[in-house]
Enzyme design. Structure first.
Site, PDB file in Angstrom:
ATOM      1  N   ARG A 295       0.833  -1.210   0.000  1.00 28.80           N
ATOM      2  CA  ARG A 295       0.000   0.000   0.000  1.00 28.80           C
ATOM      3  C   ARG A 295       0.864   1.255   0.000  1.00 28.80           C
ATOM      4  O   ARG A 295       1.023   1.930  -1.009  1.00 28.80           O
ATOM      5  CB  ARG A 295      -0.959  -0.036   1.192  1.00 28.80           C
ATOM      6  CG  ARG A 295      -2.108   0.979   1.107  1.00 28.80           C
ATOM      7  CD  ARG A 295      -1.753   2.396   1.506  1.00 28.80           C
ATOM      8  NE  ARG A 295      -1.269   2.499   2.881  1.00 28.80           N
ATOM      9  CZ  ARG A 295      -0.824   3.622   3.412  1.00 28.80           C
ATOM     10  NH1 ARG A 295      -0.756   4.731   2.681  1.00 28.80           N
ATOM     11  NH2 ARG A 295      -0.372   3.656   4.655  1.00 28.80           N
ATOM     12  N   ASP A 296       1.452   1.573   1.129  1.00 28.52           N
ATOM     13  CA  ASP A 296       2.235   2.807   1.254  1.00 28.52           C
ATOM     14  C   ASP A 296       3.450   2.791   0.344  1.00 28.52           C
ATOM     15  O   ASP A 296       3.871   3.821  -0.181  1.00 28.52           O
ATOM     16  CB  ASP A 296       2.656   2.992   2.713  1.00 28.52           C
ATOM     17  CG  ASP A 296       3.094   4.415   3.030  1.00 28.52           C
ATOM     18  OD1 ASP A 296       3.167   5.236   2.098  1.00 28.52           O
ATOM     19  OD2 ASP A 296       3.356   4.708   4.207  1.00 28.52           O
TER      20      ASP A 296
ATOM     21  N   HIS B 231       4.687   4.256  12.877  1.00 26.25           N
ATOM     22  CA  HIS B 231       4.885   4.224  11.425  1.00 26.25           C
ATOM     23  C   HIS B 231       5.963   5.249  11.096  1.00 26.25           C
ATOM     24  O   HIS B 231       5.753   6.447  11.286  1.00 26.25           O
ATOM     25  CB  HIS B 231       3.557   4.579  10.739  1.00 26.25           C
ATOM     26  CG  HIS B 231       3.621   4.607   9.244  1.00 26.25           C
ATOM     27  ND1 HIS B 231       2.973   3.666   8.464  1.00 26.25           N
ATOM     28  CD2 HIS B 231       4.235   5.449   8.375  1.00 26.25           C
ATOM     29  CE1 HIS B 231       3.181   3.948   7.187  1.00 26.25           C
ATOM     30  NE2 HIS B 231       3.947   5.019   7.109  1.00 26.25           N
TER      31      HIS B 231
ATOM     32  N   HIS C 144       8.985   6.987   8.596  1.00 27.86           N
ATOM     33  CA  HIS C 144       9.621   7.239   7.307  1.00 27.86           C
ATOM     34  C   HIS C 144      11.088   7.582   7.560  1.00 27.86           C
ATOM     35  O   HIS C 144      11.435   8.138   8.603  1.00 27.86           O
ATOM     36  CB  HIS C 144       8.907   8.366   6.561  1.00 27.86           C
ATOM     37  CG  HIS C 144       7.623   7.924   5.936  1.00 27.86           C
ATOM     38  ND1 HIS C 144       7.431   7.864   4.576  1.00 27.86           N
ATOM     39  CD2 HIS C 144       6.465   7.482   6.496  1.00 27.86           C
ATOM     40  CE1 HIS C 144       6.207   7.428   4.318  1.00 27.86           C
ATOM     41  NE2 HIS C 144       5.605   7.188   5.469  1.00 27.86           N
TER      42      HIS C 144
ATOM     43  N   CYS D 268       4.184   9.635   0.303  1.00 27.53           N
ATOM     44  CA  CYS D 268       2.794  10.069   0.392  1.00 27.53           C
ATOM     45  C   CYS D 268       2.490  11.099  -0.688  1.00 27.53           C
ATOM     46  O   CYS D 268       3.213  12.097  -0.796  1.00 27.53           O
ATOM     47  CB  CYS D 268       2.506  10.660   1.775  1.00 27.53           C
ATOM     48  SG  CYS D 268       0.829  11.302   1.951  1.00 27.53           S
TER      49      CYS D 268
ATOM     50  N   ASN E  93       9.542   4.664   3.383  1.00 25.37           N
ATOM     51  CA  ASN E  93       9.367   4.184   4.750  1.00 25.37           C
ATOM     52  C   ASN E  93      10.662   3.574   5.273  1.00 25.37           C
ATOM     53  O   ASN E  93      11.586   3.273   4.514  1.00 25.37           O
ATOM     54  CB  ASN E  93       8.289   3.099   4.756  1.00 25.37           C
ATOM     55  CG  ASN E  93       6.930   3.624   4.356  1.00 25.37           C
ATOM     56  OD1 ASN E  93       6.174   4.094   5.184  1.00 25.37           O
ATOM     57  ND2 ASN E  93       6.620   3.532   3.078  1.00 25.37           N
TER      58      ASN E  93
END
Length: 299
Positions: free
Chosen positions: A12-13, A204, A206, A237, A246
């Site tokens: 996803r990310d 989460h 980065h 993002c 990430n």
């Protein structure tokens, strides 16, 4: 049993910001390789409007493919109630509802104020529980915002308290633009865990400024044992200018295992997944291990 839980958000990310559409079959292959490396929880897709994030237009198809992988928990990000309506029609294990710690980012990301976002969130909490779908409340730009700058910890804590009151299964704290320092991470997460002691807390991270691993260690010291990372460090993002990839899953696994913290992840298979993930992207991945060390030295 593992000492920590790693949730890989690569499908996803990691892929959402890629300009060239990655075919559904290749997304399935990435997920399959993560499953094969013993990653037990994977954020597979996002139920966002396809015009906003074209890469995620195949969310239903990805979730259908995930149904073949047995007992793995699959998470889907949802930005609003409409996203939840789509997600609940699939085999999703958990939905990840995202708000932001600043009004500007919230408008840029999901087109509504923080209060409007939270009002929608409250309407789906009970429904998700009735459907046996877990729900995570994630707070983007918890340490700094590309539009408003530094974020006061009190803003994050207020959102944590509100989420805890309505009943969630997990709370995520996100360093969306990779601006946090280890001191900030430890201080904020210590406070978060004090105000929501009975709710699992995830971080989460980065790796924009190269502090991802240091911040992960700080989170671990604060008592956090759930980490959202992306294989090969891919990601970014669309609504956060300058947000690099990430923290790489393989880098975190390497550090934790060397520290004696069990992840139960097959490192060699994870490196293979990292290689494949890198082949799907247009940018140089950020994972340190696969760039610097030969595989025979990664144990």
């Amino acid at each position: 049993m593992a000492d920590v839980q790693i949730i890989d958000v690569g499908p996803r990310d990691g892929l959402q910001n890629e300009p060239a559409i990655v075919p559904t079959e290749k997304k399935k292959r990435l997920i399959e390789m993560l499953v094969d490396s013993n990653v037990k929880k994977i954020e597979a897709t996002s139920f966002v409007h396809p015009r906003k994030v074209p890469q995620m237009a195949d969310a239903e198809q990805v979730m259908k493919q995930c149904a073949t992988f047995g007992e793995i928990e699959f998470v889907a990000l949802i930005p609003n109630k409409k996203g939840f309506e789509r997600a609940k029609q699939t085999n999703v294990s958990e939905v990840n509802w995202v708000t932001a710690a600043t009004e500007t980012f919230n408008y840029k990301n999901i087109g509504m104020s923080i209060d409007e976002n939270f009002a929608q969130f409250k309407t789906i909490v009970q429904e998700s529980k009735a459907l046996n779908i877990k729900i995570c409340f994630s707070i983007a730009v918890s340490f700094g915002c590309p539009y408003e700058g530094e974020v006061a910890p009190a803003k994050v804590i207020s959102l944590v308290e509100r989420a805890a009151e309505v009943g969630v299964d997990r709370i995520g704290i996100a360093d969306t633009i990779g601006i946090a320092t280890p001191k900030q991470v430890k201080q904020l997460l210590t406070e978060v865990m004090q105000v929501a002691p009975s709710i699992p807390i995830a971080i989460h991270l980065h790796d924009t400024r190269g502090l991802g691993l240091a911040n992960a260690y700080a989170a671990l010291e604060a008592g956090v044992n759930i980490f959202e990372t992306s294989v090969s460090g891919i990601g970014g993002c669309p609504f956060a200018p300058g947000a690099a990839g990430n923290l790489a899953t393989e880098d975190l696994v390497y550090m934790l295992e060397r520290m004696g913290v069990r992840t139960d992840i097959d490192f060699e298979k994870l490196l293979a997944a990292a290689d494949f993930a890198a082949s799907l992207t247009s940018n140089q991945p950020l994972g340190r291990i696969r760039q610097v060390e030969k595989r025979g030295k990664c144990k």
